[in-house]
Motif scaffolding. Structure first.
Motif, PDB file in Angstrom:
ATOM      1  N   PRO A 187       6.569  -0.081  18.511  1.00 52.16           N
ATOM      2  CA  PRO A 187       7.642   0.717  17.921  1.00 52.16           C
ATOM      3  C   PRO A 187       7.244   1.201  16.531  1.00 52.16           C
ATOM      4  CG  PRO A 187       8.487  -1.319  18.876  1.00 52.16           C
ATOM      5  CD  PRO A 187       6.997  -1.439  18.876  1.00 52.16           C
ATOM      6  N   LEU A 188       7.995   2.151  16.003  1.00 56.40           N
ATOM      7  CA  LEU A 188       7.668   2.754  14.706  1.00 56.40           C
ATOM      8  C   LEU A 188       8.005   1.759  13.594  1.00 56.40           C
ATOM      9  CD1 LEU A 188       6.485   5.378  13.713  1.00 56.40           C
ATOM     10  CD2 LEU A 188       8.779   6.333  13.572  1.00 56.40           C
ATOM     11  N   ASP A 189       7.173   0.718  13.515  1.00 54.84           N
ATOM     12  CA  ASP A 189       7.378  -0.374  12.575  1.00 54.84           C
ATOM     13  C   ASP A 189       6.011  -0.902  12.165  1.00 54.84           C
ATOM     14  OD1 ASP A 189       7.551  -3.347  11.915  1.00 54.84           O
ATOM     15  OD2 ASP A 189       9.686  -2.832  11.952  1.00 54.84           O
ATOM     16  N   ILE A 190       5.696  -0.881  10.904  1.00 58.77           N
ATOM     17  CA  ILE A 190       4.350  -1.220  10.452  1.00 58.77           C
ATOM     18  C   ILE A 190       4.020  -2.695  10.696  1.00 58.77           C
ATOM     19  CG2 ILE A 190       5.010  -1.758   8.054  1.00 58.77           C
ATOM     20  CD1 ILE A 190       2.413  -0.245   7.238  1.00 58.77           C
ATOM     21  N   ASN A 191       4.999  -3.564  10.583  1.00 59.11           N
ATOM     22  CA  ASN A 191       4.737  -4.993  10.793  1.00 59.11           C
ATOM     23  C   ASN A 191       4.442  -5.309  12.256  1.00 59.11           C
ATOM     24  OD1 ASN A 191       5.141  -5.791   8.041  1.00 59.11           O
ATOM     25  ND2 ASN A 191       7.342  -5.519   8.363  1.00 59.11           N
TER      26      ASN A 191
ATOM     27  N   PRO B 196       1.820   4.669  16.961  1.00 62.36           N
ATOM     28  CA  PRO B 196       3.050   4.183  16.341  1.00 62.36           C
ATOM     29  C   PRO B 196       4.329   4.718  16.972  1.00 62.36           C
ATOM     30  CG  PRO B 196       2.157   5.981  15.055  1.00 62.36           C
ATOM     31  CD  PRO B 196       1.206   5.769  16.216  1.00 62.36           C
ATOM     32  N   SER B 197       4.242   5.360  18.147  1.00 65.30           N
ATOM     33  CA  SER B 197       5.435   5.925  18.792  1.00 65.30           C
ATOM     34  C   SER B 197       6.129   6.913  17.864  1.00 65.30           C
ATOM     35  CB  SER B 197       6.404   4.814  19.215  1.00 65.30           C
ATOM     36  OG  SER B 197       5.756   3.852  20.018  1.00 65.30           O
ATOM     37  N   ILE B 198       5.448   7.996  17.562  1.00 67.62           N
ATOM     38  CA  ILE B 198       5.899   8.955  16.551  1.00 67.62           C
ATOM     39  C   ILE B 198       7.203   9.645  16.937  1.00 67.62           C
ATOM     40  CG2 ILE B 198       3.535   9.415  15.814  1.00 67.62           C
ATOM     41  CD1 ILE B 198       3.902  12.153  17.373  1.00 67.62           C
TER      42      ILE B 198
ATOM     43  N   TYR C 129      10.292   9.657   9.085  1.00 70.72           N
ATOM     44  CA  TYR C 129      10.038   8.226   9.167  1.00 70.72           C
ATOM     45  C   TYR C 129       8.643   7.961   9.729  1.00 70.72           C
ATOM     46  CZ  TYR C 129      10.892   3.259   9.858  1.00 70.72           C
ATOM     47  OH  TYR C 129      10.810   1.900   9.800  1.00 70.72           O
ATOM     48  N   ALA C 130       8.248   8.756  10.737  1.00 68.13           N
ATOM     49  CA  ALA C 130       6.899   8.620  11.280  1.00 68.13           C
ATOM     50  C   ALA C 130       5.864   8.882  10.198  1.00 68.13           C
ATOM     51  CB  ALA C 130       6.706   9.588  12.450  1.00 68.13           C
ATOM     52  N   TYR C 131       6.105   9.893   9.382  1.00 63.25           N
ATOM     53  CA  TYR C 131       5.184  10.204   8.280  1.00 63.25           C
ATOM     54  C   TYR C 131       5.042   8.998   7.357  1.00 63.25           C
ATOM     55  CZ  TYR C 131       3.092  12.773   4.375  1.00 63.25           C
ATOM     56  OH  TYR C 131       2.245  13.196   3.376  1.00 63.25           O
ATOM     57  N   SER C 132       6.165   8.396   6.988  1.00 65.72           N
ATOM     58  CA  SER C 132       6.122   7.295   6.026  1.00 65.72           C
ATOM     59  C   SER C 132       5.373   6.088   6.590  1.00 65.72           C
ATOM     60  CB  SER C 132       7.542   6.892   5.604  1.00 65.72           C
ATOM     61  OG  SER C 132       8.248   6.284   6.672  1.00 65.72           O
ATOM     62  N   ILE C 133       5.537   5.823   7.889  1.00 64.97           N
ATOM     63  CA  ILE C 133       4.852   4.681   8.506  1.00 64.97           C
ATOM     64  C   ILE C 133       3.349   4.926   8.572  1.00 64.97           C
ATOM     65  CG2 ILE C 133       4.560   3.376  10.642  1.00 64.97           C
ATOM     66  CD1 ILE C 133       7.054   2.598   9.093  1.00 64.97           C
ATOM     67  N   ILE C 134       2.944   6.122   8.999  1.00 60.41           N
ATOM     68  CA  ILE C 134       1.515   6.435   9.090  1.00 60.41           C
ATOM     69  C   ILE C 134       0.882   6.453   7.704  1.00 60.41           C
ATOM     70  CG2 ILE C 134      -0.150   8.224   9.761  1.00 60.41           C
ATOM     71  CD1 ILE C 134       1.740   8.908  12.073  1.00 60.41           C
ATOM     72  N   GLU C 135       1.597   6.970   6.721  1.00 63.81           N
ATOM     73  CA  GLU C 135       1.079   6.970   5.351  1.00 63.81           C
ATOM     74  C   GLU C 135       0.899   5.540   4.840  1.00 63.81           C
ATOM     75  OE1 GLU C 135       2.073   9.639   1.514  1.00 63.81           O
ATOM     76  OE2 GLU C 135       3.682   8.254   2.101  1.00 63.81           O
TER      77      GLU C 135
ATOM     78  N   LEU D  27      -4.703  -2.959   9.361  1.00 62.30           N
ATOM     79  CA  LEU D  27      -4.075  -1.638   9.310  1.00 62.30           C
ATOM     80  C   LEU D  27      -5.126  -0.535   9.256  1.00 62.30           C
ATOM     81  CD1 LEU D  27      -1.109  -2.251   6.831  1.00 62.30           C
ATOM     82  CD2 LEU D  27      -1.000  -1.985   9.313  1.00 62.30           C
ATOM     83  N   ALA D  28      -6.391  -0.903   9.452  1.00 69.31           N
ATOM     84  CA  ALA D  28      -7.486   0.053   9.307  1.00 69.31           C
ATOM     85  C   ALA D  28      -7.823   0.845  10.572  1.00 69.31           C
ATOM     86  CB  ALA D  28      -8.740  -0.667   8.804  1.00 69.31           C
ATOM     87  N   PRO D  29      -7.424   0.437  11.777  1.00 73.07           N
ATOM     88  CA  PRO D  29      -7.748   1.258  12.950  1.00 73.07           C
ATOM     89  C   PRO D  29      -7.178   2.663  12.823  1.00 73.07           C
ATOM     90  CG  PRO D  29      -7.033  -0.923  13.650  1.00 73.07           C
ATOM     91  CD  PRO D  29      -6.753  -0.830  12.184  1.00 73.07           C
ATOM     92  N   PRO D  30      -7.856   3.668  13.375  1.00 73.75           N
ATOM     93  CA  PRO D  30      -7.336   5.035  13.311  1.00 73.75           C
ATOM     94  C   PRO D  30      -6.036   5.170  14.100  1.00 73.75           C
ATOM     95  CG  PRO D  30      -9.217   4.905  14.796  1.00 73.75           C
ATOM     96  CD  PRO D  30      -9.130   3.586  14.105  1.00 73.75           C
TER      97      PRO D  30
END
Length: 326
Positions: free
Chosen positions: A187-191, A214-216, A225-231, A244-247
């Motif tokens: 899900p769109l969640d960095i953790n 990240p399920s954009i 929100y997708a932008y903020s998570i990917i950033e 968090l380094a994988p493309p």
């Protein structure tokens, strides 16, 4: 002279990052494709050497009857032949071909693992670019299908998915056994994304063989929100966090063509549907490239072409305080 004095007076502050985005290598020589490897924020030429995002066009194993006419007409003569469809995608300039095994969905044709693997092998043999293979999105069925597909494509160094928190053990194990990389979907969640990466690396699949999905959300449907998570993922990678380094892979076409703006035909005040839908897909992709995405999957070739033109401009170096070209 005055401009030269102003330029001399400007002190350019450059970040010195200690980490980098992992570089993923897909395919076989001489047609390998590299994704990731960035050492700075996207397209910041005075801080690092920006890496150009790579692109893919989507192919399905069955005729996608739910696609709108403006999208179907781009591939009308090849929609029933995945191999011919894949060759068409390469002719249109895609770096990669994504094969979606939609026919394996239990509510669709419920295609079995062996038939799906045969289709994947046929598509792989039809093109000389690397292959991305995704299942139907039904976790239990994908866990049965993808290992058989992975074996059929052994030696081709593909990207297979989607591995989720529910089926990652089976999917990742197949990628380890047969030499592929994996799409880790969360899900769109960095953790949650980071936790899934940790679990997959514990199965001896290194970060450079993981692509984070990240399920954009597309334009108008959660893009900010997708932008903020990917950033945040890019910042984490540059700060030295290997998990968090994988493309990042962005399934732009899948998400964009679900929207009303892309689907609805009879809406004159919204403008021509074909132009509107292509722009919706393009703007979503360019925005997420600016956030830090590395692999972009399109459905419409017009969107891919427009995206490449925008990236061409972003890849031209410029120095502050001079304005960027274009």
């Amino acid at each position: 002279m005055e401009r030269e004095k102003q330029q001399m007076a400007v002190e350019i502050v450059r970040e010195r990052w200690k980490g980098k985005v992992c570089e993923m290598v897909l395919g076989r020589e001489p047609r390998t494709v590299r994704a990731g490897g960035d050492t700075s924020l996207p397209f910041i030429h005075f801080e690092g050497d920006p890496v150009r995002p790579v692109t893919a066009l989507e192919v399905q194993d069955i005729d996608p009857g739910d696609w709108p006419a403006v999208l179907r007409q781009e591939f009308d003569e090849v929609l029933s032949d995945p191999a011919a469809w894949a060759r068409r995608c390469v002719e249109l300039g895609a770096d990669l071909v994504l094969l979606r095994l939609a026919g394996t969905h239990p509510e669709n044709r419920d295609t079995g693992p062996e038939e799906a693997a045969a289709t994947a092998r046929r598509v792989a043999e039809a093109v000389d670019v690397p292959l991305i293979v995704l299942g139907s999105g039904v976790e239990e069925k994908d866990a049965r299908v993808l290992p058989v597909v992975a074996e059929a494509l052994e030696g081709r160094n593909c990207l297979l998915g989607q591995a989720t928190a529910e089926n990652y053990k089976t999917v990742a194990a197949a990628c380890v056994a047969y030499g592929h990389s994996v799409v880790a979907t969360s899900p769109l969640d960095i953790n949650l994304a980071k936790q899934l990466n940790i679990l997959i690396t514990e199965m001896n699949l290194p970060p450079e063989r993981i692509a984070m999905d990240p399920s954009i959300g597309p334009l108008g449907y959660g893009l900010e929100y997708a932008y903020s998570i990917i950033e945040r993922k890019r910042l984490g990678a540059l700060s030295g966090d290997r998990m968090l380094a994988p493309p990042v892979i962005c399934l732009v076409g899948e998400e964009t063509w679900k929207t009303r703006e892309a689907q609805v035909e009879d809406q004159p005040e919204w403008g021509d549907q074909s132009r509107r839908a292509v722009l919706w897909e393009t703007v979503t992709a360019v925005t997420l490239a600016l956030a830090g995405g590395s692999i972009f999957v399109f459905r419409h070739p017009g969107s891919l072409a427009r995206f490449n033109r925008e990236v061409d401009a972003l890849m031209r170096p410029w120095e502050y305080p001079s304005p960027p070209p274009g």
